[in-house]
Design an enzyme around this catalytic site. Structure first.
Site, short mmCIF file in Angstrom:
data_model
loop_
_atom_site.label_atom_id
_atom_site.label_comp_id
_atom_site.label_asym_id
_atom_site.label_seq_id
_atom_site.Cartn_x
_atom_site.Cartn_y
_atom_site.Cartn_z
N SER A 20 16.72 -15.78 29.98
CA SER A 20 17.78 -14.73 29.32
C SER A 20 17.25 -13.21 29.23
O SER A 20 15.96 -13.29 29.14
CB SER A 20 18.04 -15.37 27.93
OG SER A 20 18.85 -14.24 27.19
N TYR B 197 15.57 -17.35 19.07
CA TYR B 197 16.01 -17.18 20.43
C TYR B 197 15.08 -16.47 21.50
O TYR B 197 14.61 -16.70 22.47
CB TYR B 197 17.33 -16.83 20.47
CG TYR B 197 18.03 -17.00 21.98
CD1 TYR B 197 17.83 -18.41 22.44
CD2 TYR B 197 18.59 -15.97 22.66
CE1 TYR B 197 18.52 -18.75 23.69
CE2 TYR B 197 19.37 -16.18 23.85
CZ TYR B 197 19.13 -17.50 24.42
OH TYR B 197 19.82 -17.74 25.66
P1 NAP Z 1 26.73 -23.57 26.77
O1 NAP Z 1 28.12 -23.78 27.57
O2 NAP Z 1 26.63 -23.93 25.32
O3 NAP Z 1 25.87 -24.93 27.61
C1 NAP Z 1 24.55 -25.47 27.08
C2 NAP Z 1 24.17 -26.68 27.83
O4 NAP Z 1 23.11 -27.06 27.35
C3 NAP Z 1 25.45 -27.65 27.35
O5 NAP Z 1 25.86 -28.41 28.59
C4 NAP Z 1 24.75 -28.77 26.62
O6 NAP Z 1 25.28 -30.01 26.79
C5 NAP Z 1 23.39 -28.47 27.15
N1 NAP Z 1 22.36 -28.96 26.09
C6 NAP Z 1 22.03 -28.33 24.75
N2 NAP Z 1 21.12 -29.13 24.17
C7 NAP Z 1 20.61 -30.19 25.04
C8 NAP Z 1 19.79 -31.18 24.92
N3 NAP Z 1 19.03 -31.28 23.87
N4 NAP Z 1 19.60 -31.85 26.04
C9 NAP Z 1 20.34 -31.72 27.09
N5 NAP Z 1 21.38 -31.04 27.11
C10 NAP Z 1 21.46 -30.08 26.11
O7 NAP Z 1 25.97 -22.40 27.05
P2 NAP Z 1 25.51 -21.50 28.44
O8 NAP Z 1 25.58 -20.28 28.23
O9 NAP Z 1 25.83 -22.12 29.68
O10 NAP Z 1 23.80 -21.96 28.17
C11 NAP Z 1 22.93 -22.26 29.46
C12 NAP Z 1 21.68 -21.63 29.64
O11 NAP Z 1 21.67 -20.31 29.66
C13 NAP Z 1 20.73 -21.83 28.24
O12 NAP Z 1 19.57 -22.23 28.35
C14 NAP Z 1 21.10 -20.62 27.61
O13 NAP Z 1 20.10 -20.31 26.71
C15 NAP Z 1 21.16 -19.64 28.74
N6 NAP Z 1 21.83 -18.31 28.64
C16 NAP Z 1 23.21 -18.08 28.02
C17 NAP Z 1 23.44 -16.90 28.04
C18 NAP Z 1 25.06 -16.65 27.56
O14 NAP Z 1 25.33 -15.66 27.14
N7 NAP Z 1 25.72 -17.55 27.64
C19 NAP Z 1 22.92 -15.76 28.25
C20 NAP Z 1 21.52 -15.94 28.81
C21 NAP Z 1 20.89 -17.11 28.81
P3 NAP Z 1 25.18 -30.89 25.55
O15 NAP Z 1 25.72 -30.39 24.32
O16 NAP Z 1 26.38 -31.92 26.01
O17 NAP Z 1 24.01 -31.64 25.47
#
Ligand code: NAP
Length: 243
Positions: free
Chosen positions: A131, A144
């Protein structure tokens, strides 16, 4: 010809789901994992992919999941996220621990367990979803920031340690992406989550999936070390242009 097997964690939503779809369209056999099985099942049906419950914070769940993976050429560690926006002075131990467990330890466990298969593929590739929060601290970002700085550090160490072996290591570090990320961060508060993207155009999960797909489809001698990807409306972790 197929491109081999890609394992995608966090595939029940957002970046992981978009990446699973994109890699499948590209020709990878995809294996998807997350905790919400109903969503995984429908994604599995849609893609003809193997879908299995996975909680990356539980070593036994990681072991079970990986034991059912037949082979692995690409691992995308997308499971992760933020919880809360407490200042350090009010840091909640459980939230900080959960962020570290999911983002850092989850990626370490998955990578460590699948490394032999990645190496055996002859052209393995580990993608960490980091990130901008792993590069720039911001007020209220402490837990975070700490987790994503750690993901970046661990990714760099892995790249150093794997030098000379047939495994590439890439960090994709996005800025604001419209997913369930903010809804999770603000514990289901839709108004607070929506405010994060107000008046600006964030990245889509497909934008990030495209970057991941680009990285893993370069010729095997090419290692994309890091891609920091922000929306045009965002120039820093907390610097956002809103109309
Ligand atoms: P999201 O829509 O909330 O997706 C997060 C995913 O992680 C979900 O599929 C969730 O599935 C899974 N997850 C959470 N805890 C877990 C666990 N204990 N075991 C297995 N799976 C787990 O958010 P996203 O934006 O796609 O996030 C994906 C990645 O991108 C993350 O690492 C986040 O930090 C990073 N990121 C996001 C952003 C942003 O602005 N959205 C920016 C930079 C980086 P379940 O709840 O079904 O387990």
């Amino acid at each position: 010809m197929g491109l081999g097997t890609a394992v995608v964690t966090g595939a029940s939503s957002g970046i992981g789901m978009a990446t699973a779809r994109r890699l499948s369209a590209e020709g990878f056999e995809v294996v998807v994992g997350a905790r919400r099985e109903d969503r995984l099942r429908s994604l599995g049906d849609e893609l003809g992919a193997r879908a299995m419950r996975l909680d990356v914070t539980h070593p036994a769940s990681v072991e079970r999941f990986c034991a059912a993976v037949p082979e692995c050429r690409v691992l995308v560690n997308a499971a992760g996220g933020a919880i809360g926006r407490d200042r350090v002075e009010g840091a909640n131990d459980d939230d900080w621990r959960r962020m570290y467990e999911t983002n850092v330890m989850g990626s370490v466990r998955m990578t460590r367990t699948l490394l032999p298969m990645l190496e055996a593929s002859g052209d393995g590739h580990v993608v960490m979803v980091g990130s901008i929060a792993g590069y720039e601290p911001y007020v209220g970002g402490g837990g975070y920031n700490a987790a994503k700085f750690a993901v970046r550090a661990m990714t760099k160490v892995l790249r150093l340690e794997l030098l000379g072996r047939p495994i590439r290591v890439t960090e994709i570090a996005p800025g604001l992406v419209r997913t369930e990320f903010s809804l999770v961060r603000f514990r289901g508060d839709e108004r607070a989550a929506e405010a994060v993207y107000e008046g600006m155009t964030p990245l889509t999960p497909e934008d990030v999936a495209e970057c991941i797909t680009f990285s893993v489809t370069r010729p095997s001698h090419v290692n994309i070390d890091t891609l920091v990807v922000l929306a045009r409306d965002q120039s820093g972790a907390a610097t956002v242009h809103r109309r």
